[in-house]
Write an enzyme that holds these catalytic residues in place. Structure first.
Site, PDB file in Angstrom:
ATOM      1  N   ASP A  41     -53.057   9.346   8.194  1.00  0.00           N
ATOM      2  CA  ASP A  41     -52.893   9.582   9.469  1.00  0.00           C
ATOM      3  C   ASP A  41     -52.329   8.317  10.099  1.00  0.00           C
ATOM      4  OD1 ASP A  41     -52.531  10.760  12.050  1.00  0.00           O
ATOM      5  OD2 ASP A  41     -55.080  10.838  12.196  1.00  0.00           O
ATOM      6  N   GLY A  53     -47.246   7.944  13.773  1.00  0.00           N
ATOM      7  CA  GLY A  53     -46.647   8.153  15.249  1.00  0.00           C
ATOM      8  C   GLY A  53     -47.108   6.987  15.731  1.00  0.00           C
ATOM      9  N   HIS A 109     -42.876   8.065  10.186  1.00  0.00           N
ATOM     10  CA  HIS A 109     -43.080   9.281   8.825  1.00  0.00           C
ATOM     11  C   HIS A 109     -42.312   8.771   7.727  1.00  0.00           C
ATOM     12  CE1 HIS A 109     -45.369  11.823  11.412  1.00  0.00           C
ATOM     13  NE2 HIS A 109     -44.226  12.206  12.183  1.00  0.00           N
ATOM     14  N   SER A 146     -50.613  19.856   7.835  1.00  0.00           N
ATOM     15  CA  SER A 146     -51.404  20.962   8.190  1.00  0.00           C
ATOM     16  C   SER A 146     -51.101  22.333   8.630  1.00  0.00           C
ATOM     17  CB  SER A 146     -52.528  20.222   8.970  1.00  0.00           C
ATOM     18  OG  SER A 146     -52.139  20.382  10.436  1.00  0.00           O
ATOM     19  N   TRP A 182     -47.611  22.562  12.634  1.00  0.00           N
ATOM     20  CA  TRP A 182     -46.294  23.349  13.290  1.00  0.00           C
ATOM     21  C   TRP A 182     -46.289  23.353  14.895  1.00  0.00           C
ATOM     22  CZ3 TRP A 182     -43.015  24.905   9.485  1.00  0.00           C
ATOM     23  CH2 TRP A 182     -43.539  25.241   8.325  1.00  0.00           C
ATOM     24  N   ARG A 240     -45.907  20.785  16.498  1.00  0.00           N
ATOM     25  CA  ARG A 240     -45.106  19.505  16.871  1.00  0.00           C
ATOM     26  C   ARG A 240     -43.788  20.015  17.142  1.00  0.00           C
ATOM     27  NH1 ARG A 240     -47.415  14.390  13.341  1.00  0.00           N
ATOM     28  NH2 ARG A 240     -49.734  14.926  13.747  1.00  0.00           N
ATOM     29  N   LEU A 269     -53.174  11.669 -14.089  1.00  0.00           N
ATOM     30  CA  LEU A 269     -53.507  12.071 -12.827  1.00  0.00           C
ATOM     31  C   LEU A 269     -53.336  13.436 -12.374  1.00  0.00           C
ATOM     32  CD1 LEU A 269     -54.622  10.728 -10.039  1.00  0.00           C
ATOM     33  CD2 LEU A 269     -52.253  10.436  -9.554  1.00  0.00           C
ATOM     34  N   GLU A 317     -68.294  11.348  -0.048  1.00  0.00           N
ATOM     35  CA  GLU A 317     -68.240  10.183   0.560  1.00  0.00           C
ATOM     36  C   GLU A 317     -67.262  10.124   1.619  1.00  0.00           C
ATOM     37  OE1 GLU A 317     -71.065   8.083   0.788  1.00  0.00           O
ATOM     38  OE2 GLU A 317     -72.060   9.816  -0.799  1.00  0.00           O
TER      39      GLU A 317
HETATM   40  C1  IPE Z   1     -54.060  15.531  10.034  1.00  0.00           C
HETATM   41  O1  IPE Z   1     -53.615  14.555  10.826  1.00  0.00           O
HETATM   42  C2  IPE Z   1     -53.031  16.032   9.217  1.00  0.00           C
HETATM   43  C3  IPE Z   1     -52.207  15.327   8.259  1.00  0.00           C
HETATM   44  C4  IPE Z   1     -52.680  13.951   8.128  1.00  0.00           C
HETATM   45  C5  IPE Z   1     -51.153  15.923   7.606  1.00  0.00           C
HETATM   46  P1  IPE Z   1     -53.368  14.969  12.501  1.00  0.00           P
HETATM   47  O2  IPE Z   1     -52.670  14.047  13.135  1.00  0.00           O
HETATM   48  O3  IPE Z   1     -52.561  16.412  12.417  1.00  0.00           O
HETATM   49  O4  IPE Z   1     -54.793  15.374  12.939  1.00  0.00           O
HETATM   50  P2  IPE Z   1     -55.306  15.456  14.279  1.00  0.00           P
HETATM   51  O5  IPE Z   1     -54.150  16.321  15.088  1.00  0.00           O
HETATM   52  O6  IPE Z   1     -55.224  14.039  14.929  1.00  0.00           O
HETATM   53  O7  IPE Z   1     -56.450  16.025  14.391  1.00  0.00           O
HETATM   54  C1  IPE Z   2     -49.868  11.357  10.180  1.00  0.00           C
HETATM   55  O1  IPE Z   2     -49.246  10.889  11.212  1.00  0.00           O
HETATM   56  C2  IPE Z   2     -48.820  12.188   9.562  1.00  0.00           C
HETATM   57  C3  IPE Z   2     -48.807  13.749   9.806  1.00  0.00           C
HETATM   58  C4  IPE Z   2     -49.836  14.447  10.638  1.00  0.00           C
HETATM   59  C5  IPE Z   2     -47.658  14.444   9.303  1.00  0.00           C
HETATM   60  P1  IPE Z   2     -49.228  11.489  12.520  1.00  0.00           P
HETATM   61  O2  IPE Z   2     -48.004  11.943  13.033  1.00  0.00           O
HETATM   62  O3  IPE Z   2     -50.316  12.269  12.923  1.00  0.00           O
HETATM   63  O4  IPE Z   2     -49.445  10.163  13.496  1.00  0.00           O
HETATM   64  P2  IPE Z   2     -50.173   9.809  14.746  1.00  0.00           P
HETATM   65  O5  IPE Z   2     -51.625  10.342  14.401  1.00  0.00           O
HETATM   66  O6  IPE Z   2     -49.556  10.665  16.137  1.00  0.00           O
HETATM   67  O7  IPE Z   2     -50.150   8.487  15.202  1.00  0.00           O
HETATM   68 MG    MG Z   3     -52.110  12.068  13.680  1.00  0.00          MG
END
Ligand code: IPE
Ligand code: IPE
Ligand code: MG
Length: 243
Positions: free
Chosen positions: A26, A29, A43, A71, A75, A77, A137, A210
């Site tokens: 995560d 963005g 990304h 996840s 979708w 987004r 792995l 954990e």
């Molecule tokens: C979780 O991150 C999904 C992935 C890393 C693929 P999100 O950025 O989508 O999660 P939320 O919206 O902050 O819970």
């Molecule tokens: C994780 O980064 C990638 C995916 C969820 C696909 P984010 O796109 O959620 O980045 P933030 O959370 O907006 O910074």
């Molecule tokens: Mg995120």
């Protein structure tokens, strides 16, 4: 192949490496935003990190590495961002398949494939087929994965099979109907970017895992950071309800 010299270099020992690491990648963005760049740039940088973490997992003897790539909620987004994420999955698998194969990595994908673009489905199926004899792995990529969806699908299938007299109702029969059937329970969940939540990631499989939450944004999560997280795991005392 586990590289003993690497374990020594990082001050880790084989016994304290988690069997199954699951990572919520995560913060792409926010990483891009901090650089006044579009989210898509984050990304791309994030995708580049994957290679290093996969290789290190393999070298340190992690048995299974599960990466949350997309996840069932993602979708929501903008279309353009979803398209780019799908494109990056295709690009990663096309580019890395050979190397994964050479490193004896076995690739799996978990999640609802039916809703994925056909090109993504095709590359997933090809990567799984090509690496299915590999014994190193297990690299599991969660694509259009949602834990709640997985549990509902599994419950439906179990009910159908039970009705047809094909199964008993027990824990094993339930788990056999998960996307992760055959894979071990999660030992260690790492989430980058400082968010303190699971976001529908492996709720059943990580029931006794954990947890590690780091402030680092995913594009900055390098080998050193990963090793640091593994050191932290080595210091944990897992009791599973015992004493
Ligand atoms: C979780 O991150 C999904 C992935 C890393 C693929 P999100 O950025 O989508 O999660 P939320 O919206 O902050 O819970
Ligand atoms: C994780 O980064 C990638 C995916 C969820 C696909 P984010 O796109 O959620 O980045 P933030 O959370 O907006 O910074
Ligand atoms: Mg995120």
């Amino acid at each position: 192949m586990v590289k003993q010299e690497l374990l020594e270099k990082y001050g880790l020992c084989r016994e304290s490496i988690p069997g199954h690491v699951a990572i919520i990648m995560d913060g792409n963005g926010r990483w891009a935003k901090a650089r006044h760049m579009p989210r898509t740039y984050g990304h791309k940088k994030g995708a580049e990190r994957v290679k290093e973490i996969v290789r290190l997992s393999s070298d340190l003897g992690v048995g299974t590495l599960t990466l949350y790539a997309f996840s069932t909620e993602n979708w929501k987004r903008p279309r353009e961002e979803v398209g780019l994420l799908m494109g990056l999955i295709i690009e990663y698998l096309r580019k890395e398949l050979r190397e994964l194969w050479e490193e004896n990595v076995r690739f799996y994908s978990i999640g609802d494939r039916d809703a994925l673009p056909s090109e993504v489905r095709a590359v997933i199926e090809e990567s799984e087929a090509e690496t299915k004899e590999n014994t190193g792995l297990n690299l599991v990529v969660a694509i259009n994965y949602g834990g709640q969806d997985e549990l509902v699908q599994a419950a439906k299938r179990l009910a159908e099979d039970f009705k047809a007299g094909k199964t008993e109702l027990n824990q094993q029969a339930f788990e056999d109907r998960f996307y992760t059937a055959g894979l071990p329970a999660v030992d260690y969940v790492i989430r980058t970017s400082g968010e303190l939540r699971m976001s529908n990631f492996l709720p059943y499989q990580a029931a006794y895992a954990e947890l590690c939450f780091t402030q680092t944004l995913w594009p900055d999560f390098d080998a050193e950071q990963y090793v640091q997280a593994l050191r932290e795991y080595a210091g944990r005392n897992r009791r599973f309800g015992g004493i």
